[in-house]
Write a protein that holds these residues in place. Sequence first.
Motif, PDB file in Angstrom:
ATOM      1  N   CYS A   1       7.619   0.774  -3.139  1.00  0.00           N
ATOM      2  CA  CYS A   1       6.154   0.737  -3.150  1.00  0.00           C
ATOM      3  C   CYS A   1       5.712  -0.142  -1.971  1.00  0.00           C
ATOM      4  O   CYS A   1       4.891   0.270  -1.164  1.00  0.00           O
TER       5      CYS A   1
ATOM      6  N   ASP B   1       4.341  13.121  -5.396  1.00  0.00           N
ATOM      7  CA  ASP B   1       4.577  11.699  -5.614  1.00  0.00           C
ATOM      8  C   ASP B   1       4.744  11.523  -7.124  1.00  0.00           C
ATOM      9  O   ASP B   1       3.803  11.175  -7.849  1.00  0.00           O
TER      10      ASP B   1
ATOM     11  N   HIS C   1       3.784   7.924  -8.803  1.00  0.00           N
ATOM     12  CA  HIS C   1       2.419   7.538  -9.162  1.00  0.00           C
ATOM     13  C   HIS C   1       1.820   8.445 -10.215  1.00  0.00           C
ATOM     14  O   HIS C   1       0.857   8.072 -10.872  1.00  0.00           O
TER      15      HIS C   1
ATOM     16  N   TRP D   1       0.769   7.338   6.005  1.00  0.00           N
ATOM     17  CA  TRP D   1       0.202   8.031   4.848  1.00  0.00           C
ATOM     18  C   TRP D   1      -1.161   7.459   4.501  1.00  0.00           C
ATOM     19  O   TRP D   1      -1.431   6.286   4.738  1.00  0.00           O
TER      20      TRP D   1
ATOM     21  N   ARG E   1       9.582   5.448   3.104  1.00  0.00           N
ATOM     22  CA  ARG E   1       8.234   4.929   2.876  1.00  0.00           C
ATOM     23  C   ARG E   1       8.283   3.452   2.511  1.00  0.00           C
ATOM     24  O   ARG E   1       9.239   3.000   1.858  1.00  0.00           O
TER      25      ARG E   1
ATOM     26  N   ARG F   1      -0.446  13.023  -5.996  1.00  0.00           N
ATOM     27  CA  ARG F   1      -0.084  11.780  -6.696  1.00  0.00           C
ATOM     28  C   ARG F   1      -0.818  11.676  -8.030  1.00  0.00           C
ATOM     29  O   ARG F   1      -0.862  10.645  -8.662  1.00  0.00           O
TER      30      ARG F   1
ATOM     31  N   GLU G   1       9.072   6.536  -5.147  1.00  0.00           N
ATOM     32  CA  GLU G   1       9.296   5.108  -4.946  1.00  0.00           C
ATOM     33  C   GLU G   1      10.683   4.706  -5.434  1.00  0.00           C
ATOM     34  O   GLU G   1      11.056   4.986  -6.585  1.00  0.00           O
TER      35      GLU G   1
ATOM     36  N   GLY H   1      -3.579   6.720   1.551  1.00  0.00           N
ATOM     37  CA  GLY H   1      -3.504   6.502   0.106  1.00  0.00           C
ATOM     38  C   GLY H   1      -4.662   7.160  -0.633  1.00  0.00           C
ATOM     39  O   GLY H   1      -5.656   7.575  -0.027  1.00  0.00           O
ATOM     40  N   ALA H   2      -4.517   7.226  -1.949  1.00  0.00           N
ATOM     41  CA  ALA H   2      -5.496   7.946  -2.763  1.00  0.00           C
ATOM     42  C   ALA H   2      -6.903   7.366  -2.623  1.00  0.00           C
ATOM     43  O   ALA H   2      -7.875   8.110  -2.487  1.00  0.00           O
ATOM     44  N   ARG H   3      -6.980   6.050  -2.656  1.00  0.00           N
ATOM     45  CA  ARG H   3      -8.329   5.457  -2.625  1.00  0.00           C
ATOM     46  C   ARG H   3      -8.998   5.734  -1.287  1.00  0.00           C
ATOM     47  O   ARG H   3     -10.185   6.047  -1.213  1.00  0.00           O
TER      48      ARG H   3
ATOM     49  N   LYS I   1      -2.587  11.860   0.684  1.00  0.00           N
ATOM     50  CA  LYS I   1      -2.550  11.925  -0.780  1.00  0.00           C
ATOM     51  C   LYS I   1      -3.869  12.485  -1.299  1.00  0.00           C
ATOM     52  O   LYS I   1      -4.906  12.393  -0.628  1.00  0.00           O
TER      53      LYS I   1
ATOM     54  N   GLU J   1       1.439   3.130   4.736  1.00  0.00           N
ATOM     55  CA  GLU J   1       0.058   3.467   4.387  1.00  0.00           C
ATOM     56  C   GLU J   1      -0.891   2.772   5.349  1.00  0.00           C
ATOM     57  O   GLU J   1      -0.744   1.578   5.626  1.00  0.00           O
TER      58      GLU J   1
ATOM     59  N   LYS K   1      -1.157  -3.240   0.739  1.00  0.00           N
ATOM     60  CA  LYS K   1      -1.256  -2.547  -0.545  1.00  0.00           C
ATOM     61  C   LYS K   1      -2.681  -2.579  -1.081  1.00  0.00           C
ATOM     62  O   LYS K   1      -3.270  -3.662  -1.237  1.00  0.00           O
ATOM     63  N   PRO K   2      -3.235  -1.401  -1.386  1.00  0.00           N
ATOM     64  CA  PRO K   2      -4.574  -1.390  -1.988  1.00  0.00           C
ATOM     65  C   PRO K   2      -4.443  -1.721  -3.482  1.00  0.00           C
ATOM     66  O   PRO K   2      -3.880  -0.954  -4.235  1.00  0.00           O
TER      67      PRO K   2
HETATM   68  C1  PEP Z   1       1.559   3.934  -2.990  1.00  0.00           C
HETATM   69  O1  PEP Z   1       2.061   4.987  -2.595  1.00  0.00           O
HETATM   70  O2  PEP Z   1       2.220   2.892  -3.149  1.00  0.00           O
HETATM   71  C2  PEP Z   1       0.144   3.927  -3.381  1.00  0.00           C
HETATM   72  C3  PEP Z   1      -0.616   2.864  -3.322  1.00  0.00           C
HETATM   73  O3  PEP Z   1      -0.235   5.128  -3.805  1.00  0.00           O
HETATM   74  P1  PEP Z   1      -1.664   5.759  -4.196  1.00  0.00           P
HETATM   75  O4  PEP Z   1      -2.514   5.653  -2.983  1.00  0.00           O
HETATM   76  O5  PEP Z   1      -1.296   7.140  -4.548  1.00  0.00           O
HETATM   77  O6  PEP Z   1      -2.194   4.981  -5.373  1.00  0.00           O
END
Ligand code: PEP
Length: 377
Positions: free
Chosen positions: A22, A204, A207, A110, A53, A171, A233, A112-114, A141, A91, A58-59
């Motif tokens: 992660c 993914d 997640h 990559w 990856r 994801r 992950e 990320g989802a947010r 994602k 990310e 990290k979000p």
């Molecule tokens: C991740 O891949 O660690 C992650 C933060 O994923 P996501 O954006 O899908 O929540």
Amino acid sequence: MKISFEPFDFSHSIRWLVAGPCAAESEEGLRAVARVLCKVRDANPRFRVQAFRAGVWKPRSQPGTFEGMGAEALPWLTRLQQHFALPVCVEVATPHHVQQAYAAGIRQFWIGARTSGDPFAVELLAQSLGKLQGVECVYVKNPPAPDLRLWQGTIDRFKRQGIQRLVAVLRGFYQVESQYRNAPRWDVALDFMLRNPTIPLLCDASHIAGRVDNVPKIAMQSLEYGLQGLFVEVHHNPSTAKSDAKQQLSPEQFLQLLDDCAVQEALFAPPPEEESMELRHLRRQIDTIDEQLLDLLARRKQVVLKIGEWKQRAGVSPLCVVRWRHHLGALVRYGREHGLSSRFVGSLGDRVHREALRYQLEQRDEAPPSEAPTPTE
Ligand code: PEP
Ligand code: MN
């Protein structure tokens, strides 16, 4: 000058893999996982290891929790790429992330989802990535909400900036009631694949599952649905992981997942329907009917053009709303009698008529109206 890459090569028998922790937490930890991934790459040519990856930024939902090592982790990744000849992807959520990662030699990114659900952020990222040379791949994602148009919009923003090598990643989606951390919504995934036949879609499973014990099930399902590969992950020692500890596979669990007979089957056996003569025959029929539909539409076009000429000579407008509504009403009734839904026939008829109108306006050198009335109005 941009490097131009070959288009992605899709194949039934090759599955793509992106794997890694992660978050990048220590150089040693990263190397331990990279060694496992290289083992997979070297031992099984049927897996194409696309990238390692590791999250650097990290979000996190909660401030004050572990938000990644930040730029401190970048030299670890630079060395890892060189040592293992393994491309790394990270990310990125801001152009500043892009610049720092790129300066560290990273060429895969990559979204990320947010971030993927935020058009402002996506636009800035697309512009900043679009300016760089040698970007190998951008993984997009899905956004947290099951809104295919939003996901598609994100993909399109990258395309518009000339990013050729795009890969989508499912994801899962936020859902109040779900047995998983995020609901996989295979229906949305299939819709995505139908609309984007040239973009590989990876799963993914981490997640989506949220828990190690559910990862294999999700991974297998995704491959059965025809997704192109996995984005998972893997942590050298998940119990000590600083983020997403419950869902990260240990190296052993990762190898087990790939070795799993059922996965092997899903990966490498030809889809069962390919063996069925009956299905092949039925599909041939469908193909033929589709061609016939197009033949009919081409014939229809010729008639429409003749009508267009007639109207032009007579000084009559191409658009006759009364006739249009009347005819579509009749089509909808006719369709219903033949088991076709009013909605389907209504929208199909509407589409066909708009196109006819476009031909007739083109004959006169006029631009078509942006919105013509629909039959149900
Ligand atoms: C991740 O891949 O660690 C992650 C933060 O994923 P996501 O954006 O899908 O929540
Ligand atoms: Mn994670």
